[in-house]
Design a protein around this motif. Sequence first.
Motif, PDB file in Angstrom:
ATOM      1  N   PHE A 152      -0.103  -7.052  -6.302  1.00 35.78           N
ATOM      2  CA  PHE A 152       1.164  -7.098  -5.556  1.00 35.78           C
ATOM      3  C   PHE A 152       1.481  -5.727  -4.954  1.00 35.78           C
ATOM      4  CE2 PHE A 152       5.744  -6.101  -5.981  1.00 35.78           C
ATOM      5  CZ  PHE A 152       6.250  -6.922  -4.972  1.00 35.78           C
ATOM      6  N   LEU A 153       1.331  -4.671  -5.744  1.00 34.26           N
ATOM      7  CA  LEU A 153       1.626  -3.326  -5.256  1.00 34.26           C
ATOM      8  C   LEU A 153       0.659  -2.906  -4.151  1.00 34.26           C
ATOM      9  CD1 LEU A 153       2.348  -1.503  -8.648  1.00 34.26           C
ATOM     10  CD2 LEU A 153       4.022  -2.068  -6.884  1.00 34.26           C
ATOM     11  N   ALA A 154      -0.641  -3.123  -4.391  1.00 33.97           N
ATOM     12  CA  ALA A 154      -1.649  -2.699  -3.415  1.00 33.97           C
ATOM     13  C   ALA A 154      -1.458  -3.420  -2.077  1.00 33.97           C
ATOM     14  CB  ALA A 154      -3.046  -2.952  -3.966  1.00 33.97           C
ATOM     15  N   ARG A 155      -1.262  -4.750  -2.139  1.00 32.01           N
ATOM     16  CA  ARG A 155      -1.096  -5.524  -0.901  1.00 32.01           C
ATOM     17  C   ARG A 155       0.228  -5.191  -0.214  1.00 32.01           C
ATOM     18  NH1 ARG A 155      -4.410  -9.779   0.213  1.00 32.01           N
ATOM     19  NH2 ARG A 155      -5.935 -10.365  -1.376  1.00 32.01           N
ATOM     20  N   GLY A 156       1.286  -5.107  -1.012  1.00 33.16           N
ATOM     21  CA  GLY A 156       2.602  -4.845  -0.438  1.00 33.16           C
ATOM     22  C   GLY A 156       2.694  -3.488   0.232  1.00 33.16           C
TER      23      GLY A 156
END
Length: 249
Positions: free
Chosen positions: A35-39
Amino acid sequence: MLGSLKNDRAYLFVSGGWLAVRVLIIEDNEQIGEFLARGLASEGHLTHWEKDGEKGLSSAVAETWDVILLDILLPILDGHQVCGLLKQQKTCPPILMLSSLDSTSDVVEGLRIGADDYLTKPFSFEELIARIENLAARNSSKATEPERDPSQLVVGDLLFDTKSLLVSRAGQQIELTSLELSLLEYLMRHGGEVLSRAKILENVWGASMDPMTNIVEVYIAKLRSKIHTPGQEKLIYTVRGRGYFLGFR
């Protein structure tokens, strides 16, 4: 893998130019990490994701980052250990701790270890973005501040003014001999580095000194007895088989 740049929102205006925010994510939870990497990448930030504390620490030291997102409950090295080790470095990017540990004591402990900010899970993605950009902007502005007077050596609460040859710890003056001053200056100028006995001998006493002498051990012991008073944190450490370093563990 570094995320690609997609829009202007992910840039900070610093010193007359736009800079992308480089974010290292150290998080073992697959869903949160993804979630963090994509966001962050979708917002235009450059990201790299590590899943344990040991690899995260290696990446933090090996590359240049604007902000580190650091989970606490990590395998191998936990977030507190990683934060403490990074703060021993001469330069360390801002650290934003992300954790499900949300009590006041948990937050206070994280900040005392050296985290620059603390965000509890679950969190608003918009708030995360705002905190990242704020930390990155503050870090960039610090880079333009005047450097500390090079005659002032500081490690924690230990201060050595090499002009006046005055040494103090927590405001209390410490009396040292000329050789003790020379040894302390060398250790402080290389704070956090493990220095071999041979290197200390060469740089403090000179290459002509008998390599079999135990003078290094004797003077390390003298320094410890003067700067390690009861109730104060230890500063000079022995690394078995490698040498000594001055700093925090």
